[in-house]
Design an enzyme around this catalytic site. Structure first.
Site, PDB file in Angstrom:
ATOM      1  N   ALA A  35       9.390  -0.522   5.295  1.00  0.00           N
ATOM      2  CA  ALA A  35       9.459   0.361   4.133  1.00  0.00           C
ATOM      3  C   ALA A  35       8.292   1.338   4.038  1.00  0.00           C
ATOM      4  CB  ALA A  35       9.521  -0.480   2.859  1.00  0.00           C
ATOM      5  N   GLY A  36       7.326   1.250   4.964  1.00  0.00           N
ATOM      6  CA  GLY A  36       6.149   2.127   4.870  1.00  0.00           C
ATOM      7  C   GLY A  36       5.155   1.651   3.823  1.00  0.00           C
ATOM      8  N   PRO A  53       9.707  -4.540   0.173  1.00  0.00           N
ATOM      9  CA  PRO A  53      10.831  -4.305   1.085  1.00  0.00           C
ATOM     10  C   PRO A  53      10.357  -4.208   2.538  1.00  0.00           C
ATOM     11  CG  PRO A  53      10.759  -2.630  -0.660  1.00  0.00           C
ATOM     12  CD  PRO A  53       9.548  -3.467  -0.826  1.00  0.00           C
ATOM     13  N   LYS A  93       0.849  -1.212   0.000  1.00  0.00           N
ATOM     14  CA  LYS A  93       0.000   0.000   0.000  1.00  0.00           C
ATOM     15  C   LYS A  93       0.871   1.244   0.000  1.00  0.00           C
ATOM     16  CE  LYS A  93       0.813   1.258   4.547  1.00  0.00           C
ATOM     17  NZ  LYS A  93       1.642   2.401   4.949  1.00  0.00           N
ATOM     18  N   GLY A 125       3.911  -4.150   4.270  1.00  0.00           N
ATOM     19  CA  GLY A 125       4.125  -5.559   3.920  1.00  0.00           C
ATOM     20  C   GLY A 125       3.684  -6.543   4.999  1.00  0.00           C
ATOM     21  N   ASP A 185      -2.519  -1.538  10.587  1.00  0.00           N
ATOM     22  CA  ASP A 185      -2.930  -1.417   9.175  1.00  0.00           C
ATOM     23  C   ASP A 185      -3.628  -2.669   8.641  1.00  0.00           C
ATOM     24  OD1 ASP A 185      -1.871   1.102   8.986  1.00  0.00           O
ATOM     25  OD2 ASP A 185       0.027   0.449   8.085  1.00  0.00           O
TER      26      ASP A 185
END
Ligand code: C5P
Length: 290
Positions: free
Chosen positions: A96-97, A93, A14, A100, A135
């Site tokens: 990574a923001g 990654p 995302k 994941g 999230d």
């Protein structure tokens, strides 16, 4: 009918087009207003029934495959008495923001609910997700959304954004905890200027790239750029390469650019890798479902 023994599911990354910190909560978390888009790019997860035990195999050795992995936590939360082998092809990654770990947890919850025929309702899955991280509820909804609270209150929003998205990661991770703590400590801890979320939602629904560009906002960006100035250089390189806008995603370190022209995005990816060196990772993608 024989029961299904194996299932492969996609686990999307995302980006956050808007992340505004609204306040600090007594539990140490921050209240947010964030707009997130699931992407066409992501990980692949295969679930295979086993008699007992929850086992994870991952092709990225940097990721723990024990009980601390969110994918394993999600399986255990759904039912810790059943067995499954989870095979994770990791493309997103780490730190990574790009969500994941949360995406993997949501994919495991939904996939195992089907494979184990666990019969958990959407409400039950939402409750499990909220207990595992911030999230995961967003990924359960599988579409663009405006999220509030810690991120777990999810309101689906219409999105027709057809722009090409170029993700650029500098080759190091940023801890989410560090990003929020730095925000809280820094001058940026003062109330953030209002990124206009209404304008952003209108622009997303109308596929108005200029409108989206004007309304991007991320409260976590200033402290992260202060510590890692390369993030600003990457944003500048995205703009120089033709992006209508560029922003850090979530708690970083990935930055993204939105391009009207897919070829310009491909060209910019090559130029950025040449300029910033082999540790720089790039990925061209689009919003999922466009
Ligand atoms: O929920 P998640 O495990 O992704 O969050 C990691 C860390 O990020 C939390 O321990 C917290 O320090 C910080 N965080 C926060 N406010 C949020 C989400 C995360 O302060 N809304």
């Amino acid at each position: 009918m024989t029961a299904q023994a194996r299932l492969t599911v996609f686990s999307p990354a995302k980006i956050n087009l808007h992340l505004r910190i609204v306040g600090r909560r007594p539990d140490g978390y921050h209240d947010l207003e964030t707009v997130m888009l699931p992407l066409e790019f992501g990980d692949k997860i295969t679930l295979e029934l086993r008699k007992t035990g929850i086992r994870l195999e991952c092709d990225n050795p940097d990721l723990p495959s024990d009980d601390t992995n969110l994918a394993v936590c999600a399986a255990k939360a759904l039912d810790d008495e059943r067995g499954v082998k989870i095979t994770l092809k990791k493309r997103i990654p780490l730190a990574a923001g790009l969500g994941g770990g949360s995406s993997n947890a949501a994919a495991v919850l939904m996939g195992l609910n089907q494979l184990w025929q666990a019969g958990a309702s959407q409400e039950k899955l939402d409750k499990l997700a909220a207990g595992l991280g911030s999230d995961i509820n967003f990924f359960l909804r599988q579409g663009a959304a405006l999220c509030r609270g810690r991120g777990e209150q999810v309101e689906p929003v219409p999105c027709r954004l057809s722009a090409t998205i170029l993700l650029v990661n500098p080759g190091f991770g940023i801890s989410t905890k560090w990003a929020y703590e730095s925000y809280a400590r820094s001058a940026a801890g003062a109330p953030a200027p209002l990124g206009d979320v209404t304008q952003l939602l209108r622009a997303l629904a109308a596929n108005d790239l200029d409108g989206v560009a004007k309304a991007l906002h991320n409260s976590l960006e200033v402290p992260s750029i202060r510590k890692y100035p390369v993030l600003q250089l990457l944003k500048d390189a995205l703009r120089a390469g033709g992006a209508a806008c560029a922003l850090m995603s979530g708690s970083g370190a990935t930055v993204f650019g939105l391009f009207a022209d897919a070829k310009a995005a491909e060209r910019a990816a090559g130029l950025i890798r040449d300029q910033f060196g082999p540790s720089t990772w790039t990925q061209v993608t689009r919003a999922a479902g466009q």
